[in-house]
Structures are given as C-alpha cells and as structure tokens.
Motif scaffolding. Sequence first.
Motif, PDB file in Angstrom:
ATOM      1  N   LEU A 244      10.551   2.198   2.410  1.00 31.59           N
ATOM      2  CA  LEU A 244      11.624   2.994   3.024  1.00 31.59           C
ATOM      3  C   LEU A 244      12.192   2.284   4.254  1.00 31.59           C
ATOM      4  O   LEU A 244      13.397   2.354   4.523  1.00 31.59           O
ATOM      5  CB  LEU A 244      11.101   4.379   3.416  1.00 31.59           C
ATOM      6  CG  LEU A 244      10.712   5.312   2.255  1.00 31.59           C
ATOM      7  CD1 LEU A 244      10.032   6.569   2.782  1.00 31.59           C
ATOM      8  CD2 LEU A 244      11.948   5.678   1.431  1.00 31.59           C
ATOM      9  N   THR A 245      11.317   1.591   4.991  1.00 31.56           N
ATOM     10  CA  THR A 245      11.771   0.821   6.160  1.00 31.56           C
ATOM     11  C   THR A 245      12.662  -0.331   5.721  1.00 31.56           C
ATOM     12  O   THR A 245      13.686  -0.619   6.360  1.00 31.56           O
ATOM     13  CB  THR A 245      10.558   0.295   6.966  1.00 31.56           C
ATOM     14  OG1 THR A 245       9.712   1.384   7.324  1.00 31.56           O
ATOM     15  CG2 THR A 245      11.007  -0.426   8.232  1.00 31.56           C
ATOM     16  N   ASP A 246      12.304  -0.999   4.625  1.00 35.89           N
ATOM     17  CA  ASP A 246      13.151  -2.076   4.074  1.00 35.89           C
ATOM     18  C   ASP A 246      14.550  -1.552   3.770  1.00 35.89           C
ATOM     19  O   ASP A 246      15.557  -2.190   4.091  1.00 35.89           O
ATOM     20  CB  ASP A 246      12.536  -2.639   2.776  1.00 35.89           C
ATOM     21  CG  ASP A 246      11.277  -3.435   3.016  1.00 35.89           C
ATOM     22  OD1 ASP A 246      11.049  -3.851   4.170  1.00 35.89           O
ATOM     23  OD2 ASP A 246      10.514  -3.647   2.053  1.00 35.89           O
ATOM     24  N   MET A 247      14.597  -0.376   3.123  1.00 39.68           N
ATOM     25  CA  MET A 247      15.887   0.212   2.759  1.00 39.68           C
ATOM     26  C   MET A 247      16.703   0.565   4.008  1.00 39.68           C
ATOM     27  O   MET A 247      17.913   0.318   4.068  1.00 39.68           O
ATOM     28  CB  MET A 247      15.662   1.460   1.903  1.00 39.68           C
ATOM     29  CG  MET A 247      15.095   1.164   0.517  1.00 39.68           C
ATOM     30  SD  MET A 247      14.413   2.628  -0.315  1.00 39.68           S
ATOM     31  CE  MET A 247      15.880   3.631  -0.487  1.00 39.68           C
ATOM     32  N   LEU A 252      21.083  -0.307   7.985  1.00 37.29           N
ATOM     33  CA  LEU A 252      21.500  -0.114   9.372  1.00 37.29           C
ATOM     34  C   LEU A 252      21.659  -1.386  10.202  1.00 37.29           C
ATOM     35  O   LEU A 252      22.372  -1.379  11.203  1.00 37.29           O
ATOM     36  CB  LEU A 252      20.495   0.796  10.092  1.00 37.29           C
ATOM     37  CG  LEU A 252      20.335   2.222   9.562  1.00 37.29           C
ATOM     38  CD1 LEU A 252      19.230   2.937  10.325  1.00 37.29           C
ATOM     39  CD2 LEU A 252      21.642   2.980   9.701  1.00 37.29           C
ATOM     40  N   VAL A 253      20.991  -2.456   9.830  1.00 40.31           N
ATOM     41  CA  VAL A 253      20.927  -3.633  10.704  1.00 40.31           C
ATOM     42  C   VAL A 253      21.893  -4.723  10.244  1.00 40.31           C
ATOM     43  O   VAL A 253      21.945  -5.072   9.064  1.00 40.31           O
ATOM     44  CB  VAL A 253      19.483  -4.196  10.756  1.00 40.31           C
ATOM     45  CG1 VAL A 253      19.421  -5.440  11.635  1.00 40.31           C
ATOM     46  CG2 VAL A 253      18.508  -3.136  11.271  1.00 40.31           C
ATOM     47  N   SER A 273       8.777   7.753  12.088  1.00 41.36           N
ATOM     48  CA  SER A 273       7.901   6.689  11.565  1.00 41.36           C
ATOM     49  C   SER A 273       8.720   5.486  11.103  1.00 41.36           C
ATOM     50  O   SER A 273       8.298   4.330  11.274  1.00 41.36           O
ATOM     51  CB  SER A 273       7.033   7.209  10.417  1.00 41.36           C
ATOM     52  OG  SER A 273       7.840   7.666   9.354  1.00 41.36           O
ATOM     53  N   ILE A 274       9.903   5.743  10.536  1.00 40.92           N
ATOM     54  CA  ILE A 274      10.782   4.658  10.109  1.00 40.92           C
ATOM     55  C   ILE A 274      11.393   3.967  11.327  1.00 40.92           C
ATOM     56  O   ILE A 274      11.473   2.734  11.388  1.00 40.92           O
ATOM     57  CB  ILE A 274      11.910   5.188   9.178  1.00 40.92           C
ATOM     58  CG1 ILE A 274      11.321   5.899   7.950  1.00 40.92           C
ATOM     59  CG2 ILE A 274      12.848   4.056   8.762  1.00 40.92           C
ATOM     60  CD1 ILE A 274      10.526   5.019   7.032  1.00 40.92           C
ATOM     61  N   GLN A 275      11.813   4.772  12.321  1.00 46.75           N
ATOM     62  CA  GLN A 275      12.387   4.197  13.544  1.00 46.75           C
ATOM     63  C   GLN A 275      11.410   3.221  14.206  1.00 46.75           C
ATOM     64  O   GLN A 275      11.781   2.113  14.587  1.00 46.75           O
ATOM     65  CB  GLN A 275      12.742   5.300  14.539  1.00 46.75           C
ATOM     66  CG  GLN A 275      13.960   6.133  14.151  1.00 46.75           C
ATOM     67  CD  GLN A 275      14.375   7.076  15.271  1.00 46.75           C
ATOM     68  OE1 GLN A 275      14.333   6.712  16.452  1.00 46.75           O
ATOM     69  NE2 GLN A 275      14.783   8.290  14.914  1.00 46.75           N
ATOM     70  N   ARG A 276      10.149   3.649  14.325  1.00 47.14           N
ATOM     71  CA  ARG A 276       9.143   2.818  15.001  1.00 47.14           C
ATOM     72  C   ARG A 276       8.949   1.494  14.260  1.00 47.14           C
ATOM     73  O   ARG A 276       8.851   0.429  14.870  1.00 47.14           O
ATOM     74  CB  ARG A 276       7.814   3.568  15.102  1.00 47.14           C
ATOM     75  CG  ARG A 276       7.863   4.775  16.027  1.00 47.14           C
ATOM     76  CD  ARG A 276       6.491   5.412  16.173  1.00 47.14           C
ATOM     77  NE  ARG A 276       6.564   6.723  16.810  1.00 47.14           N
ATOM     78  CZ  ARG A 276       6.705   6.944  18.106  1.00 47.14           C
ATOM     79  NH1 ARG A 276       6.834   5.917  18.935  1.00 47.14           N
ATOM     80  NH2 ARG A 276       6.738   8.169  18.582  1.00 47.14           N
TER      81      ARG A 276
END
Length: 332
Positions: A244-247, A252-253, A273-276
């Motif tokens: 989910l962080t990869d997505m 966003l980046v 948790s994703i933000q961190r």
Amino acid sequence: MNVKALIRTVNHTLKLHNLFPENSRILVACSGGPDSMALLHLLQDIATHRHTEYELGVAIVDHCIRPESKDEVLWLRNQVEILGLPFYTAIFDVPKLSKEQKLSEETIGRHVRYQWLTGIAQSEGYDYIAVAHHKDDQAESILAHLIRGTGLNGLTGMAVVSNDYTVPVVRPLLDVTKEELLLYLKEKDISYCIDSTNEDVRYQRNRIRHCIIPELKAINPIVIDAIVRLGASVREDISLISNLTDMAFDELVTISDEGAFISRRGLRKKPLSIQRRLWQRLVSIFDPEIKLTTAHQEQLLDIVNTGEGKTFNIKSIKVSAQCDTIKVYCKH
C-alpha cells in the motif's frame, strides 16, 4: 520430535524458501556450541535425506571474551578434521573493540563476525552462510525488539533468508526448538562445548532467556510458539502495508533533480501508518542511514496537518512546506 521428524521439519523450512539445491556450497558458522553443532550434522543428514551432496565448510570466530575460547577453536578444528571438511578461523579482540568504539560486545561481535564470514564465503566461493538460530532465539529476538520499542518491523523477528550481506545468510533451524536440538544431539551422541557467558544475565539476551521467558512460560507453557506466530502474522501484515505504501508513493511523490515533492492534502488522506512509512522512504532516498525517530515523525505529522509554511531539518535532509507542496531534499 524424533530425529527423522526433525530432519523433515528442517528440510521443509529449506524447501519453502527454495534453499540449498544440489551441490550447494554452504559455509556453516559454528561456535562449537549445541545449536551450531546440531546445524552442522543436520545439514549432512538433509543431504542424505535428499540423496544429494553439499560442500560444507566450517567457520569459527574467537571473540577473546572467555579464556577457554582458544581451546574451543582447537577442539572444533579437531572435530571438523574428523568430518573431513574445510575449516576457517579468525581472532577478534571484541572487548577491546567494544571499549574503543563505545558499543556493546554483542553489537561489535555480531558486526565483525558477519563481516568476516561474508569475506570468507566470497573468497572461497560459498553460495550460502548457514547460522544456527532456532525457534527459541526467534522468540527472544522478538521480545528484545518489543522491549526496545522498535515498532512493527522489530516484531517480525529473523527471516529464514537474509540478504543484508553479499552472500545470503540462511537460518534453517527457525522452526525447531532448542529442546528438540538437544534431543537430536543426545540421540546421535554428538559432543559440543558450553559457553559460560550464555548464563551471564548482564547480557540482555541472556536475561530474556533465563528470567523473562520462564516467567512467561509459567503463564503460558507454549509462549515460544505464541510469540513466533505473532512474528509470522506481523510479517504478513507488513507485506500488505508495504504494498500500500508503494502505491501511495507512486500516486503522491514526484522526484526531480531538485528533490522529492509531495502534496500535503494528498498525504493527509492516507492512514497514519502509510504516512510514517512514506516519510521514511522519502528520507531514505537522500540518506539511507537515517532512521526516523518518533519525535521526527511527530514533527513531520505536524507539517502535514498545518497549512503554514514550515521547514524542518533531519541531519543532511531538509523538509520545506509551502502552501500544498512539501519538498524534501539534501542540504548542500
């Protein structure tokens, strides 16, 4: 668990991870203690079980912590000669290095040991380094991380295969207990050395093993299995969160020569948790050595949640927020 069942369990662990194909060259990290002596002989048993051959080498480091360590190296050399296997040894004055570098003997010992093992494996052409961590070690490792407060990642424990080094480090015994290994040694009449420092509760790992685990077992006799199951469960959850962080990162980046750019509004919509994890990943692009602390994360969270212009420095990294855009870049 009898000897045959133990061999099958270890073989199953290796098969799950596609490890040790035919004619693998395996460097066994061996202290002469019960765990590593069991590993050495189990690998030979597994080769027989698979009707194949492995080229095994045995490596031992004398950390100069105990006066009897020299004799243990000589004893192990003799055992390995009887087995007809290559033998490698090195001496590191860990107490001296510990004082010089102001790090614990455990930390320094681990560093010099793995650095040397990797060097030997590379120069001698070994495919894998095998180490003897077992299920009890896994539970102790997870508890140690819990006590230190390392977050979810620390609760995953040790992996069967670690690719942190140039040669894969493999832990074939993570699905068997210390008790099962001792029964195996007794059944096969395999001798081993006893490390007196393993009883010294001044070392954190020993305190966990001799003081905390017995107390937990008094509450739950199968606490080792329970802790190891927790580690496996957390590993599965982290895998999902990582995906989910990869997505979120891809969404966003934006990265350019000037740095990395991310939208405040977009970031606010993501779970904490994703933000961190996004922040850690962003910072690691510019400096992989930086590990964000809880204080860092709280300051970054404040930047995301306010609309004001803000700047924040983390060592060589600068985080600058203006309007909706947050820029992360390396200071020159």
